[in-house]
Design an enzyme around this catalytic site. Structure first.
Site, PDB file in Angstrom:
ATOM      1  N   MET A 211      -3.470  -6.221  -3.389  1.00  0.00           N
ATOM      2  CA  MET A 211      -4.490  -6.695  -2.459  1.00  0.00           C
ATOM      3  C   MET A 211      -4.481  -8.217  -2.360  1.00  0.00           C
ATOM      4  SD  MET A 211      -7.811  -4.239  -3.080  1.00  0.00           S
ATOM      5  CE  MET A 211      -7.758  -4.044  -4.857  1.00  0.00           C
ATOM      6  N   THR A 212      -4.650  -8.882  -3.491  1.00  0.00           N
ATOM      7  CA  THR A 212      -4.852 -10.326  -3.513  1.00  0.00           C
ATOM      8  C   THR A 212      -3.620 -11.084  -3.040  1.00  0.00           C
ATOM      9  OG1 THR A 212      -6.335 -10.029  -5.395  1.00  0.00           O
ATOM     10  CG2 THR A 212      -5.578 -12.260  -4.948  1.00  0.00           C
TER      11      THR A 212
ATOM     12  N   GLY B 288      -8.779 -14.238  -1.946  1.00  0.00           N
ATOM     13  CA  GLY B 288      -9.278 -13.618  -3.162  1.00  0.00           C
ATOM     14  C   GLY B 288     -10.138 -12.414  -2.843  1.00  0.00           C
TER      15      GLY B 288
ATOM     16  N   GLU C  64     -13.573   1.936  -9.917  1.00  0.00           N
ATOM     17  CA  GLU C  64     -12.917   0.759 -10.496  1.00  0.00           C
ATOM     18  C   GLU C  64     -13.929  -0.109 -11.236  1.00  0.00           C
ATOM     19  OE1 GLU C  64     -10.381  -3.235  -9.139  1.00  0.00           O
ATOM     20  OE2 GLU C  64     -10.989  -1.747  -7.633  1.00  0.00           O
TER      21      GLU C  64
ATOM     22  N   GLY D 183     -14.027 -21.649 -37.678  1.00  0.00           N
ATOM     23  CA  GLY D 183     -12.681 -22.040 -37.284  1.00  0.00           C
ATOM     24  C   GLY D 183     -11.717 -20.876 -37.214  1.00  0.00           C
TER      25      GLY D 183
ATOM     26  N   GLY E 122     -11.804  -6.891  -9.787  1.00  0.00           N
ATOM     27  CA  GLY E 122     -12.677  -5.827  -9.313  1.00  0.00           C
ATOM     28  C   GLY E 122     -13.784  -6.337  -8.410  1.00  0.00           C
TER      29      GLY E 122
ATOM     30  N   THR F 193     -15.533 -10.439  -7.847  1.00  0.00           N
ATOM     31  CA  THR F 193     -16.192 -11.375  -8.751  1.00  0.00           C
ATOM     32  C   THR F 193     -17.651 -10.979  -8.969  1.00  0.00           C
ATOM     33  OG1 THR F 193     -16.957 -12.862  -6.995  1.00  0.00           O
ATOM     34  CG2 THR F 193     -14.735 -13.257  -7.883  1.00  0.00           C
TER      35      THR F 193
END
Length: 389
Positions: free
Chosen positions: A129-130, A135, A246, A344, A367, A369
Site C-alpha cells: 500500500m504505502t 502514508g 488488522e 543501564g 495499520g 497511525t
C-alpha cells in the site's frame, strides 16, 4: 481477577505453541535479527504444526479459525513471551491480513491456487500500500495499472513493505482508473517472477530487525485479469472492510508484549540489588510495578472484549480503532518505564526489555497511525451526536 477468554482447547493449543517456540524460535531469533529475515524453513515448520494459516478455510488446508481469534491470540502471547517480535509481526501479516483477503475476496480458482500454500507456509505473501510519497492517505497512491488486453500494466513503487524481500505474491494497491475517485483503486496480485517486478532496498529499521521490510518496484509489469483480487475499482472499500481485523491484531500484539515486559521486569527487580536490597523493595519500584500491571490488565480486558466481538462478527471500525490506539500507546508507555527500572542494563540489546523498546515504537504507526485512529473515533462521535438532534 480470573480471565475468561480461553477454553481448554485454547490452552491445549498453547502447549503446542510453546513447544514450537522453544524448539524453532528461541534458538534462532537472534540470528534472524542479524540476517534481517526469518528462515523460510521456520514458516514451513509452523505450517506443518498448524501455526500459520489459522484463519484459512479448512478446505484449503487452513485452521478454519477466521472467527475464533483466540487461537491467533495464544500464538501472539507465546511469541511475545519469547520476545520474537519480528516473527510475530510477519505471521500476523500472513494470517490476519493476507489469508483473509484471499479467503474473503478470492475467486474459487484463486483460493485453490494460493490458499493451500499460504496456509502451509510454503508461500509468503505481502501487501503493498504505502508509497514513498504516500502514508496514511491511500487516496494519494500513484502506482498505476493501465488496462490492456487481458489485464493491466503496472508501474510505480512501494515502500515499507513487510515481507517485501521474501514474498512470493504481493497484493498491490493500484490506481486502475485515473478519474475514478474512491473507485479508482484495485487490488492486483503480482507474482515473484513477473517481468518488470523487482525488489529495491531491504530497509534497516530501529526495531523488528527479523521482520524483512523492503522497497518494491514495478516497471511495466503485466498482471493478468485472473490476478485481480475482488472487484475492479473496489480496492479502497475492500481494504476498509478488512481493517478491523488488522487493527485488532496490532492491539493484541501490544498487550501481549506489555504482559511479557511486566513479567520480565518483575523478575529483574526482585533479583537486582541496589543499596543493599532488591530494588523491588523500594517504594517507587513497587508503585511503578503496580501502575504497569494495572495499565496492562485494564487494557487486556478491553482487547479481550474486542476479540470476542470479532468472533461474533460484531467488531466495529470504531472499537478496533480504540483498541489499536489505546493498546499501542499503553505498550510504549509500559516498555519505556520498564526499561527505566532496568537502569543501564535496560539499554543493552542483550536484555529483552531493550528489544521490546525498539520494537514497540512502530506499533503506533502501522495499520493507520494513532492520530488516524483518533480521527475515526472522534468523527464517529460527532456524526452520532448530530444524528441524535
Amino acid at each position: 481477577m480470573k480471565r475468561h477468554l480461553y477454553t481448554a482447547d485454547h490452552e491445549a493449543f498453547r502447549e503446542s505453541v510453546r513447544e514450537f517456540v522453544a524448539r524453532e524460535v528461541v534458538p534462532h531469533h537472534e540470528r534472524w535479527d542479524e540476517q534481517r529475515h526469518v528462515d523460510r524453513e521456520t514458516w514451513v515448520s509452523a505450517g506443518k504444526q498448524g501455526l500459520v494459516g489459522l484463519s484459512g478455510p479448512e478446505e484449503h488446508g487452513g485452521g478454519g479459525m477466521f472467527r475464533d481469534y483466540r487461537y491467533r491470540n495464544v500464538l501472539l502471547e507465546e511469541l511475545a513471551a519469547a520476545y520474537a517480535g519480528g516473527l510475530a509481526s510477519s505471521f500476523s501479516l500472513q494470517d490476519d491480513i493476507l489469508v483473509p483477503y484471499f479467503a474473503e475476496l478470492g475467486t474459487p480458482e484463486q483460493q485453490a491456487r494460493w490458499l493451500p500454500r499460504l496456509c502451509s507456509g510454503e508461500l509468503i505473501a505481502a501487501i503493498a500500500m504505502t508509497e514513498p510519497g504516500t502514508g496514511s492517505d491511500l487516496q494519494g497512491i500513484r502506482t498505476t495499472g493501465k488496462k490492456v488486453d487481458g489485464g493491466w500494466v503496472v508501474n510505480g513503487a512501494k515502500t515499507f513493505i513487510t515481507s517485501g524481500i521474501q514474498s512470493d505474491i504481493v497484493v498491490v494497491v493500484t490506481r486502475t482508473d485515473p478519474d475514478g475517485g474512491r473507485n479508482a483503486f484495485s487490488l492486483l496480485v503480482v507474482e515473484r517472477d513477473m517481468p518488470g517486478f523487482s525488489r529495491g532496498r531491504q530497509l534497516k529499521k530501529i526495531g523488528l530487525p527479523a521482520q524483512d521490510t523492503a522497497e518494491l518496484v514495478f516497471e511495466d509489469v503485466f498482471v493478468p485479469e485472473d490476478n485481480l483480487l475482488g472487484v475492479e475499482g473496489g480496492g479502497l472499500a475492500q481494504l476498509k472492510a478488512m481493517l478491523p481485523l488488522e487493527r485488532l491484531s496490532i492491539a493484541a500484539q501490544g498487550i501481549a508484549v506489555a504482559d511479557a515486559v511486566v513479567a520480565t521486569t518483575l523478575g529483574y527487580t526482585t533479583e537486582r540489588e541496589a543499596f543493599g536490597q532488591p530494588i523491588a523493595d523500594f517504594q517507587n519500584t513497587r508503585f511503578q510495578l503496580a501502575e504497569l500491571a494495572t495499565e496492562a490488565d485494564v487494557t487486556r480486558a478491553y482487547v479481550d472484549q474486542c476479540i470476542l466481538a470479532w468472533n461474533d462478527g460484531d467488531l466495529t471500525d470504531v472499537d478496533a480503532a480504540k483498541a489499536k490506539w489505546w493498546a499501542t500507546d499503553m505498550q510504549t508507555r509500559v516498555v519505556d518505564r520498564a526499561l527505566q527500572l532496568h537502569g543501564g542494563y535496560g539499554y543493552m540489546v542483550e536484555y529483552p526489555v531493550a528489544r521490546a523498546y525498539q520494537d514497540a515504537r512502530v506499533q503506533k504507526i502501522y495499520g493507520g497511525t494513532n492520530e488516524i485512529m483518533k480521527h475515526i473515533i472522534g468523527g464517529a462521535m460527532v456524526r452520532g451526536a448530530r444524528s441524535d438532534r
